[in-house]
Design a protein around this motif. Structure first.
Motif, PDB file in Angstrom:
ATOM      1  N   ALA A 135     -10.827  -0.903 -27.086  1.00 50.61           N
ATOM      2  CA  ALA A 135      -9.579  -0.355 -26.557  1.00 50.61           C
ATOM      3  C   ALA A 135      -9.498  -0.550 -25.046  1.00 50.61           C
ATOM      4  N   GLU A 136     -10.620  -0.422 -24.376  1.00 52.67           N
ATOM      5  CA  GLU A 136     -10.648  -0.650 -22.926  1.00 52.67           C
ATOM      6  C   GLU A 136     -10.309  -2.103 -22.601  1.00 52.67           C
ATOM      7  N   ARG A 137     -10.826  -3.036 -23.395  1.00 54.96           N
ATOM      8  CA  ARG A 137     -10.514  -4.450 -23.166  1.00 54.96           C
ATOM      9  C   ARG A 137      -9.028  -4.723 -23.387  1.00 54.96           C
ATOM     10  N   VAL A 138      -8.484  -4.183 -24.474  1.00 55.58           N
ATOM     11  CA  VAL A 138      -7.060  -4.379 -24.767  1.00 55.58           C
ATOM     12  C   VAL A 138      -6.214  -3.801 -23.645  1.00 55.58           C
ATOM     13  N   THR A 139      -6.583  -2.603 -23.175  1.00 57.72           N
ATOM     14  CA  THR A 139      -5.829  -1.966 -22.100  1.00 57.72           C
ATOM     15  C   THR A 139      -5.839  -2.818 -20.838  1.00 57.72           C
ATOM     16  N   SER A 140      -6.986  -3.380 -20.515  1.00 54.39           N
ATOM     17  CA  SER A 140      -7.095  -4.216 -19.330  1.00 54.39           C
ATOM     18  C   SER A 140      -6.196  -5.445 -19.420  1.00 54.39           C
ATOM     19  N   VAL A 141      -6.240  -6.136 -20.564  1.00 58.39           N
ATOM     20  CA  VAL A 141      -5.409  -7.327 -20.740  1.00 58.39           C
ATOM     21  C   VAL A 141      -3.926  -6.952 -20.718  1.00 58.39           C
ATOM     22  N   ALA A 142      -3.588  -5.849 -21.369  1.00 52.24           N
ATOM     23  CA  ALA A 142      -2.187  -5.416 -21.427  1.00 52.24           C
ATOM     24  C   ALA A 142      -1.657  -5.102 -20.037  1.00 52.24           C
ATOM     25  N   GLN A 143      -2.471  -4.421 -19.230  1.00 53.64           N
ATOM     26  CA  GLN A 143      -2.029  -4.109 -17.875  1.00 53.64           C
ATOM     27  C   GLN A 143      -1.830  -5.374 -17.049  1.00 53.64           C
ATOM     28  N   THR A 144      -2.717  -6.333 -17.235  1.00 50.94           N
ATOM     29  CA  THR A 144      -2.571  -7.610 -16.526  1.00 50.94           C
ATOM     30  C   THR A 144      -1.254  -8.287 -16.890  1.00 50.94           C
ATOM     31  N   SER A 145      -0.805  -8.047 -18.117  1.00 54.92           N
ATOM     32  CA  SER A 145       0.454  -8.622 -18.594  1.00 54.92           C
ATOM     33  C   SER A 145       1.652  -7.746 -18.259  1.00 54.92           C
TER      34      SER A 145
END
Length: 308
Positions: A135-145
């Motif tokens: 979930a932390e990885r997904v959150t990081s990528v999502a924020q970058t987007s």
């Protein structure tokens, strides 16, 4: 025929308004044995938006193998993107789901973790630490987007395999989601075993600033959902999840019954003088329409009373 809606006799409250996150189209319909047609899902979301709900969780980009009821997530989201006034988050379970959501043009996602190992193993097929890291990885990528990210923590009060959940475990998971970049974290009473005292105890362990970014996600298994909302209000919570008509449950926790009905929540809040922005007659009509599609009466007390 539109029923007569009696005045709930509002009283004055020091709380001006609260935010409602409507989860019926996702959390509600995902557990149904019956597959609802894509066009009916779109109509349902449109009717909820037209009733004044500002946030409607539209769908989930989960594998159709695990949740076939939401296999049409891309088509549903495409059908509701015109609702510019409404915040339309979608749930994504992993990086593959995020890729699909980004391709569909979503602007807001939710990630989902558990506060217990047993539920993570049964629901996510992984340990809770591994699920949290994902979930932390997904959150990081999502924020970058440029996406807005909400976090869900399930099993915050009780777990069907482990019993009462230690408060320290809930605090740890929620704070890691905040640290990862979730702007809001929803604490789930997934099997509906919380009591008002337990809610106050848990929320009291968060800081005042953290409570401004917390939501409460209640289920009504033991009839305690509204009492738990009151405890949440007293503790500073101003965001509440609910499902139109009391739809939902959890497909991976057999004892879980429906979510707190949005109509019941609105009736109570408006009766306290707290603004929700929801037009109750339109909401009841939308829920009754969906109940007819599902072939059963709505479990919402307010829907039953006002549709009689």
């Amino acid at each position: 025929m539109t029923p007569a809606f009696p005045d709930p006799h509002p009283t004055t409250s020091t709380i001006a308004e609260v935010a409602i996150c409507e989860v019926g189209p996702r959390d509600g319909l995902q557990v149904e044995d019956q597959i609802i047609a894509t066009e009916d899902k779109i109509t349902f979301i449109e009717r909820l938006a037209n009733a004044g709900l500002d946030t409607v969780e539209a769908t989930s980009f989960v594998s159709p193998k695990w949740v076939p009821q939401l296999a049409d997530s891309a088509e549903v989201f495409a059908g509701v993107r015109h609702l510019k006034r409404v915040h339309l988050p979608v749930l994504v379970p992993n990086e593959r789901g995020l890729d699909r959501a980004l391709a569909a043009g979503v602007e807001s996602i939710a990630v989902f973790v558990s506060a217990t190992e047993s539920f993570a193993r049964n629901n996510l097929n992984t340990g809770w630490q591994e699920a949290l890291a994902a979930a932390e990885r997904v959150t990081s990528v999502a924020q970058t987007s440029g996406l807005h990210v909400r976090g869900y923590v399930s099993m915050c009060f009780g777990d069907p395999w482990e019993g009462r959940v230690p408060i320290d475990d809930v605090l740890s998971v929620a704070r890691r989601l905040f640290a990862a970049g979730c702007s809001e974290v929803s604490l789930g009473d997934t099997i509906g075993v919380a009591s008002a005292g337990h809610v106050r105890e848990l929320l009291g362990r968060f800081t005042a600033e953290e409570r401004t970014r917390l939501a409460l996600h209640a289920h009504d298994t033991y009839g305690q959902a509204l009492a738990n909302v009151l405890a949440g209000l007293d503790s500073g919570i101003r965001i509440f999840d609910s499902a139109a008509g009391g739809l939902g449950g959890c497909p991976f926790a057999g004892s879980a019954t429906g979510n707190l009905a949005t109509e019941d929540l609105v009736w109570m809040l408006e009766g306290m003088g707290i603004r929700t922005g929801v037009e109750l007659p339109s909401l009841v009509e939308a829920s009754s329409w969906m109940a007819d599609l599902l072939g059963r009466a709505s479990p919402s007390s307010v829907v039953r009373a006002l549709s009689a």
